[in-house]
Design an enzyme around this catalytic site. Structure first.
Site, PDB file in Angstrom:
ATOM      1  N   HIS A 159      -2.480  -9.288  -0.825  1.00  0.00           N
ATOM      2  CA  HIS A 159      -2.251  -8.892   0.237  1.00  0.00           C
ATOM      3  C   HIS A 159      -3.070  -7.473   0.627  1.00  0.00           C
ATOM      4  O   HIS A 159      -3.646  -6.673  -0.403  1.00  0.00           O
ATOM      5  CB  HIS A 159      -0.794  -8.420   0.690  1.00  0.00           C
ATOM      6  N   GLU A 211       0.898 -10.246   4.033  1.00  0.00           N
ATOM      7  CA  GLU A 211       1.345 -10.933   2.984  1.00  0.00           C
ATOM      8  C   GLU A 211       0.807 -12.491   2.860  1.00  0.00           C
ATOM      9  O   GLU A 211       0.505 -12.840   3.997  1.00  0.00           O
ATOM     10  CB  GLU A 211       2.779 -11.123   2.954  1.00  0.00           C
ATOM     11  N   ASP A 224      -0.707   0.951   7.695  1.00  0.00           N
ATOM     12  CA  ASP A 224       0.590   0.395   7.633  1.00  0.00           C
ATOM     13  C   ASP A 224       1.649   1.448   7.564  1.00  0.00           C
ATOM     14  O   ASP A 224       1.239   2.625   6.997  1.00  0.00           O
ATOM     15  CB  ASP A 224       0.842  -0.922   6.617  1.00  0.00           C
ATOM     16  N   ASN A 249      -0.549  -9.804  -5.136  1.00  0.00           N
ATOM     17  CA  ASN A 249      -0.497 -11.163  -4.409  1.00  0.00           C
ATOM     18  C   ASN A 249      -1.542 -11.279  -3.374  1.00  0.00           C
ATOM     19  O   ASN A 249      -1.621 -12.171  -2.668  1.00  0.00           O
ATOM     20  CB  ASN A 249       0.871 -11.360  -3.702  1.00  0.00           C
TER      21      ASN A 249
HETATM   22  C1  GLP Z   1       0.870  -1.312  -0.725  1.00  0.00           C
HETATM   23  C2  GLP Z   1       0.020  -1.075   0.560  1.00  0.00           C
HETATM   24  C3  GLP Z   1      -1.350  -1.479   0.431  1.00  0.00           C
HETATM   25  C4  GLP Z   1      -1.939  -1.305  -1.162  1.00  0.00           C
HETATM   26  C5  GLP Z   1      -1.099  -2.032  -2.175  1.00  0.00           C
HETATM   27  C6  GLP Z   1      -1.593  -1.726  -3.568  1.00  0.00           C
HETATM   28  O1  GLP Z   1       1.740  -2.529  -0.632  1.00  0.00           O
HETATM   29  N1  GLP Z   1       0.786  -1.672   1.581  1.00  0.00           N
HETATM   30  O2  GLP Z   1      -1.906  -1.079   1.127  1.00  0.00           O
HETATM   31  O3  GLP Z   1      -3.139  -1.844  -0.960  1.00  0.00           O
HETATM   32  O4  GLP Z   1       0.201  -1.598  -1.946  1.00  0.00           O
HETATM   33  O5  GLP Z   1      -1.013  -0.816  -3.830  1.00  0.00           O
HETATM   34  P1  GLP Z   1      -1.791   0.087  -5.263  1.00  0.00           P
HETATM   35  O6  GLP Z   1      -3.107   0.513  -4.816  1.00  0.00           O
HETATM   36  O7  GLP Z   1      -0.658   0.915  -5.669  1.00  0.00           O
HETATM   37  O8  GLP Z   1      -1.748  -1.057  -6.449  1.00  0.00           O
END
Ligand code: GLP
Length: 241
Positions: free
Chosen positions: A138, A143, A67, A136
């Site tokens: 995702h 989402e 993404d 959440n």
């Molecule tokens: C972002 C990314 C996700 C990632 C998520 C969790 O929103 N788009 O791909 O998995 O954050 O992030 P973290 O690993 O910093 O908790």
């Protein structure tokens, strides 16, 4: 599904990197699906470590990222382009032309999504997809919603995601409200998936993802249906299992 319970994110990163290194050694032109956020950072450090020791070469490896935010220049330190170059690409011998990330500045984001889908198809699909999980539930930027998504698409970020990701920006108002992300079904087409989860903050989401009902309210729950899923998580993230 295989669940590997690790001491912490450092050990988790080493194990994830070992899996990736083995896959690259078996197939030097592997297509890796890559993720951003804090969860995969230790994996990237361990991959770099292995590369420096001569344990792996990225010469023929191809990457596609999950993404990117819409509206952030690639040079912005909060963009996922910047993240990938800082944490992995600039530290190994990967060819820049073999790295792919959605273009969040495309004039027409919908067309960019179509281009990205075709690109993934032309690479022959994803061999191993690395994933983090949002608070959440995702994955990528898929989402919670009423349906699982298929291909790459534009999303409106959930307020809780904007809140969670604001830690990387100087204020919440600076967090982009839209992003381009691969779809959940598309993520599921990867031949193998590694899901990383560290810390208590992920416990609820991980529990729903792995033990709850398969429902787009928790996009990660779709992973229960994957034939080759490895979850690498620490005690805290597994505490609600
Ligand atoms: C972002 C990314 C996700 C990632 C998520 C969790 O929103 N788009 O791909 O998995 O954050 O992030 P973290 O690993 O910093 O908790």
């Amino acid at each position: 599904m295989e669940i590997i319970n690790v001491k912490n994110h450092i050990e988790g990163g080493k194990i994830a990197a070992e899996i990736l290194v083995k896959a690259i050694c078996l197939k030097p032109s592997s297509v890796l699906g890559l993720a951003t956020g804090s969860s995969p950072e230790s994996t990237y450090d361990a991959l770099v470590e292995s590369y420096r020791r001569g344990g792996v070469s990225f010469e023929c490896v191809k990457t596609v990222n999950l993404d990117e935010y819409i509206g952030l220049p690639q040079a912005s330190p909060q963009s996922y382009h910047y993240f990938m170059w800082k944490n992995l690409f600039s530290r190994v011998n990967i060819k820049p032309e073999n790295t792919h990330i959605p273009n969040g500045l495309a004039e027409n984001p919908e067309e960019e999504c179509t281009r990205y889908d075709k690109l993934i198809e032309s690479l022959g699909g994803i061999d191993i997809q690395l994933l983090g999980i949002g608070h959440n539930g995702h994955i990528g930027f898929n989402e919670p919603s009423a349906t699982f998504t298929d291909g790459t698409h534009v999303v409106e970020l959930a307020p809780s995601t904007i809140e969670a990701n604001s830690r990387f920006f100087s204020s919440k108002n600076e967090v982009p409200t839209r992003a381009i992300t691969m779809g959940t079904e598309q993520i599921m087409r990867a031949k193998r998936i590694i899901l990383l989860a560290f810390g208590e903050g992920k416990a609820e989401a991980l529990h729903h993802a792995l033990c709850g009902e398969i429902n787009p309210v928790c996009p990660a729950s779709i992973l229960q249906k994957h034939q080759n899923l490895t979850v690498i998580a620490d005690e805290d993230a597994l505490s609600k299992m």
